[in-house]
Design a protein around this motif. Structure first.
Motif, PDB file in Angstrom:
ATOM      1  N   GLU A   1       0.840  -1.191   0.000  1.00 17.59           N
ATOM      2  CA  GLU A   1       0.000   0.000   0.000  1.00 17.59           C
ATOM      3  C   GLU A   1       0.873   1.239   0.000  1.00 17.59           C
ATOM      4  OE1 GLU A   1      -3.878  -1.641   2.542  1.00 17.59           O
ATOM      5  OE2 GLU A   1      -2.437  -0.260   3.476  1.00 17.59           O
ATOM      6  N   ALA A   2       0.332   2.317  -0.561  1.00 15.10           N
ATOM      7  CA  ALA A   2       0.980   3.625  -0.483  1.00 15.10           C
ATOM      8  C   ALA A   2      -0.023   4.604   0.116  1.00 15.10           C
ATOM      9  CB  ALA A   2       1.407   4.095  -1.869  1.00 15.10           C
ATOM     10  N   ARG A   3       0.383   5.242   1.189  1.00 12.73           N
ATOM     11  CA  ARG A   3      -0.499   6.198   1.854  1.00 12.73           C
ATOM     12  C   ARG A   3      -0.510   7.531   1.109  1.00 12.73           C
ATOM     13  NH1 ARG A   3       2.421   3.633   5.779  1.00 12.73           N
ATOM     14  NH2 ARG A   3       3.905   5.369   5.904  1.00 12.73           N
ATOM     15  N   ALA A   4      -1.546   8.305   1.350  1.00 10.89           N
ATOM     16  CA  ALA A   4      -1.658   9.618   0.719  1.00 10.89           C
ATOM     17  C   ALA A   4      -0.454  10.467   1.082  1.00 10.89           C
ATOM     18  CB  ALA A   4      -2.946  10.305   1.180  1.00 10.89           C
ATOM     19  N   GLY A   5       0.194  11.039   0.068  1.00 14.63           N
ATOM     20  CA  GLY A   5       1.327  11.913   0.282  1.00 14.63           C
ATOM     21  C   GLY A   5       2.640  11.210   0.522  1.00 14.63           C
ATOM     22  N   GLU A   6       2.674   9.881   0.388  1.00 19.79           N
ATOM     23  CA  GLU A   6       3.884   9.120   0.657  1.00 19.79           C
ATOM     24  C   GLU A   6       4.742   9.014  -0.604  1.00 19.79           C
ATOM     25  OE1 GLU A   6       5.014   5.059   3.139  1.00 19.79           O
ATOM     26  OE2 GLU A   6       3.128   5.136   2.019  1.00 19.79           O
ATOM     27  N   PHE A   7       6.045   9.048  -0.411  1.00 19.75           N
ATOM     28  CA  PHE A   7       7.002   8.911  -1.511  1.00 19.75           C
ATOM     29  C   PHE A   7       7.665   7.541  -1.368  1.00 19.75           C
ATOM     30  CE2 PHE A   7       9.467  11.698  -4.540  1.00 19.75           C
ATOM     31  CZ  PHE A   7      10.176  10.678  -5.137  1.00 19.75           C
ATOM     32  N   ILE A   8       7.377   6.646  -2.332  1.00 23.08           N
ATOM     33  CA  ILE A   8       7.882   5.278  -2.290  1.00 23.08           C
ATOM     34  C   ILE A   8       8.719   5.008  -3.527  1.00 23.08           C
ATOM     35  CG2 ILE A   8       7.262   2.831  -2.339  1.00 23.08           C
ATOM     36  CD1 ILE A   8       4.771   3.494  -0.785  1.00 23.08           C
TER      37      ILE A   8
ATOM     38  N   CYS B   1      12.651  -6.990 -13.071  1.00 23.73           N
ATOM     39  CA  CYS B   1      11.939  -7.589 -11.935  1.00 23.73           C
ATOM     40  C   CYS B   1      10.489  -7.128 -11.819  1.00 23.73           C
ATOM     41  CB  CYS B   1      12.687  -7.293 -10.629  1.00 23.73           C
ATOM     42  SG  CYS B   1      12.665  -5.558 -10.136  1.00 23.73           S
ATOM     43  N   GLY B   2      10.013  -6.298 -12.748  1.00 22.54           N
ATOM     44  CA  GLY B   2       8.596  -5.935 -12.744  1.00 22.54           C
ATOM     45  C   GLY B   2       8.281  -4.586 -12.122  1.00 22.54           C
ATOM     46  N   LYS B   3       9.281  -3.770 -11.844  1.00 22.84           N
ATOM     47  CA  LYS B   3       9.025  -2.460 -11.233  1.00 22.84           C
ATOM     48  C   LYS B   3       8.165  -1.586 -12.144  1.00 22.84           C
ATOM     49  CE  LYS B   3      13.418  -1.476 -10.971  1.00 22.84           C
ATOM     50  NZ  LYS B   3      13.994  -2.686 -11.599  1.00 22.84           N
ATOM     51  N   SER B   4       8.575  -1.468 -13.392  1.00 19.72           N
ATOM     52  CA  SER B   4       7.812  -0.648 -14.340  1.00 19.72           C
ATOM     53  C   SER B   4       6.441  -1.251 -14.619  1.00 19.72           C
ATOM     54  CB  SER B   4       8.589  -0.482 -15.654  1.00 19.72           C
ATOM     55  OG  SER B   4       9.803   0.210 -15.439  1.00 19.72           O
ATOM     56  N   THR B   5       6.355  -2.576 -14.563  1.00 22.16           N
ATOM     57  CA  THR B   5       5.059  -3.235 -14.751  1.00 22.16           C
ATOM     58  C   THR B   5       4.074  -2.784 -13.682  1.00 22.16           C
ATOM     59  OG1 THR B   5       6.105  -5.155 -15.788  1.00 22.16           O
ATOM     60  CG2 THR B   5       3.896  -5.472 -14.889  1.00 22.16           C
ATOM     61  N   CYS B   6       4.548  -2.596 -12.457  1.00 19.98           N
ATOM     62  CA  CYS B   6       3.667  -2.102 -11.392  1.00 19.98           C
ATOM     63  C   CYS B   6       3.074  -0.744 -11.763  1.00 19.98           C
ATOM     64  CB  CYS B   6       4.433  -1.993 -10.078  1.00 19.98           C
ATOM     65  SG  CYS B   6       4.811  -3.569  -9.287  1.00 19.98           S
ATOM     66  N   LEU B   7       3.908   0.141 -12.299  1.00 21.64           N
ATOM     67  CA  LEU B   7       3.414   1.456 -12.700  1.00 21.64           C
ATOM     68  C   LEU B   7       2.402   1.335 -13.831  1.00 21.64           C
ATOM     69  CD1 LEU B   7       6.581   3.754 -12.642  1.00 21.64           C
ATOM     70  CD2 LEU B   7       5.191   2.913 -10.754  1.00 21.64           C
TER      71      LEU B   7
ATOM     72  N   LEU C   1       3.322   8.728 -10.971  1.00 19.73           N
ATOM     73  CA  LEU C   1       4.181   7.583 -11.270  1.00 19.73           C
ATOM     74  C   LEU C   1       5.408   8.101 -12.010  1.00 19.73           C
ATOM     75  CD1 LEU C   1       1.372   5.243 -12.676  1.00 19.73           C
ATOM     76  CD2 LEU C   1       2.009   5.638 -10.279  1.00 19.73           C
ATOM     77  N   MET C   2       6.595   7.685 -11.567  1.00 20.96           N
ATOM     78  CA  MET C   2       7.828   8.170 -12.171  1.00 20.96           C
ATOM     79  C   MET C   2       8.733   6.972 -12.463  1.00 20.96           C
ATOM     80  SD  MET C   2       8.450  11.633  -9.875  1.00 20.96           S
ATOM     81  CE  MET C   2       9.306  12.501 -11.195  1.00 20.96           C
ATOM     82  N   ASP C   3       8.997   6.742 -13.746  1.00 15.59           N
ATOM     83  CA  ASP C   3       9.775   5.576 -14.166  1.00 15.59           C
ATOM     84  C   ASP C   3      11.161   6.026 -14.606  1.00 15.59           C
ATOM     85  OD1 ASP C   3      10.675   3.141 -14.962  1.00 15.59           O
ATOM     86  OD2 ASP C   3       9.099   2.761 -16.433  1.00 15.59           O
ATOM     87  N   GLU C   4      12.120   5.954 -13.686  1.00 14.66           N
ATOM     88  CA  GLU C   4      13.493   6.387 -13.937  1.00 14.66           C
ATOM     89  C   GLU C   4      13.544   7.729 -14.670  1.00 14.66           C
ATOM     90  OE1 GLU C   4      16.614   3.339 -14.507  1.00 14.66           O
ATOM     91  OE2 GLU C   4      14.968   2.137 -15.318  1.00 14.66           O
ATOM     92  N   PRO C   5      12.892   8.750 -14.137  1.00 17.21           N
ATOM     93  CA  PRO C   5      12.789  10.014 -14.875  1.00 17.21           C
ATOM     94  C   PRO C   5      14.114  10.727 -15.084  1.00 17.21           C
ATOM     95  CG  PRO C   5      12.066  10.310 -12.618  1.00 17.21           C
ATOM     96  CD  PRO C   5      12.257   8.836 -12.815  1.00 17.21           C
TER      97      PRO C   5
ATOM     98  N   PHE D   1       8.103   5.733  -7.431  1.00 12.59           N
ATOM     99  CA  PHE D   1       9.296   6.150  -8.154  1.00 12.59           C
ATOM    100  C   PHE D   1      10.174   4.934  -8.426  1.00 12.59           C
ATOM    101  CE2 PHE D   1      13.518   7.981  -8.567  1.00 12.59           C
ATOM    102  CZ  PHE D   1      13.315   9.226  -9.155  1.00 12.59           C
ATOM    103  N   VAL D   2      10.350   4.596  -9.696  1.00 10.07           N
ATOM    104  CA  VAL D   2      11.209   3.475 -10.080  1.00 10.07           C
ATOM    105  C   VAL D   2      12.612   3.995 -10.354  1.00 10.07           C
ATOM    106  CG1 VAL D   2      11.683   1.789 -11.892  1.00 10.07           C
ATOM    107  CG2 VAL D   2       9.368   2.037 -11.011  1.00 10.07           C
ATOM    108  N   THR D   3      13.611   3.368  -9.748  1.00 10.37           N
ATOM    109  CA  THR D   3      14.990   3.766  -9.960  1.00 10.37           C
ATOM    110  C   THR D   3      15.920   2.584  -9.737  1.00 10.37           C
ATOM    111  OG1 THR D   3      16.738   5.315  -9.287  1.00 10.37           O
ATOM    112  CG2 THR D   3      15.253   4.537  -7.555  1.00 10.37           C
TER     113      THR D   3
END
Length: 279
Positions: free
Chosen positions: A43-50, A58-64, A171-175, A204-206
């Motif tokens: 889960e991601a809470r409101a206003g949280e940076f994960i 490994c599927g990080k971008s797939t999640c986005l 959603l940020m994919d290796e921006p 944020f995917v990195t």
């Protein structure tokens, strides 16, 4: 007759993945599916940076993409603001490595684009676009076209074009992946400043562990493919953070070493056995 009660939805949860699996059919491999995600729940809470980190593939971008509704889960549920994502999710902002600016529109025209789609009157949307342009130090470049801007300037433009939409989930994919080290640090600092002001939920995917630590409230580590959640870390470094000297912050070294140990073990586990059918 007893009324059927709806499941309780926590108002502080912006994003929920519940036992999510995702399989793809790869071309040239017949009908055998390839499992990209396996039993992913968080889960991601409101206003949280994960930040989502882990080995390549490994599927990080797939999640986005699942949260954006660009693809659908093979099993399990992906929820945004308490509702299952079943179609393209226009309520989230998505920032990729490419700035995706329209080459025929100047900076001001690109930044105000989302407000234009919303039907915001011209004067109001331009005033707000100018405010965001000034926030990231691009004042004076309002009438410059993308080809007249540096890579860092275009990236700033792409970020504020998304944030001006007032979306609550970004959603940020290796921006910052294609940028040089100095520009990355500057943009990380500016992103933190914008996030602190607007407080959207960010996924944020990195691949950059230093970047993940500098930006995040929590870091989720994925295993090698198929991607499962191996561990979650709470980043207890105090805010506001100085990304330029984050290495000097007490607790940084221990967290970095723990993250790298997790990822290194996954990379080694996924490494092909020498001579085992390799050409």
């Amino acid at each position: 007759m007893t009324a059927v009660q709806e499941p309780e939805v926590r108002s502080d949860v912006s994003v929920r993945f519940d036992q999510v699996y995702k399989a793809f059919i790869a071309r040239g491999r017949g009908d055998d599916p390839i499992l990209a995600l396996e039993d992913v729940s968080f889960e991601a809470r409101a206003g949280e940076f994960i930040s989502l980190v882990g080995p390549s593939g490994c599927g990080k971008s797939t999640c986005l993409n699942l949260l954006a509704g660009l693809t659908s889960a093979s099993a399990g549920t992906v929820e945004h603001q308490g509702r299952a994502v079943k179609n393209v999710n226009t309520e989230v902002g998505y920032i990729t490595q490419d700035d995706n600016l329209l080459p025929w529109r100047p900076l001001l025209g690109n930044v105000e684009l989302a407000l234009e789609f919303q039907g915001v009157p011209r004067q109001e949307r331009q005033e707000r676009a100018r405010e965001f342009i000034d926030l990231v130090g691009l004042g004076g470049f309002e009438h410059h076209y993308p080809h007249e801007l540096s890579g860092g300037m275009r990236k700033r433009a792409g970020i504020i074009r998304t944030l001006i939409y007032d979306t609550r989930v970004v959603l940020m994919d290796e921006p910052f992946g294609p940028l040089d080290a100095q520009t990355r640090l500057i943009l990380q600092s500016e992103l933190l400043r914008l996030w602190d002001r607007l407080r959207p939920t960010v996924l944020f995917v990195t691949h950059d562990l230093v970047e993940a630590i500098a930006l995040s409230d929590r870091i989720i580590v994925f295993t090698s493919s198929p991607g499962r959640i191996k561990r979650e870390y709470e980043v207890k470094l105090p805010r506001p953070r100085d990304v330029f000297h984050i290495h000097e912050t007490p607790g940084f070294d221990d967290l970095y070493d723990a993250l790298w140990a997790d990822i290194r073990s996954e990379i080694e586990r996924a490494r092909p056995t020498s001579g085992a059918g390799q050409s």
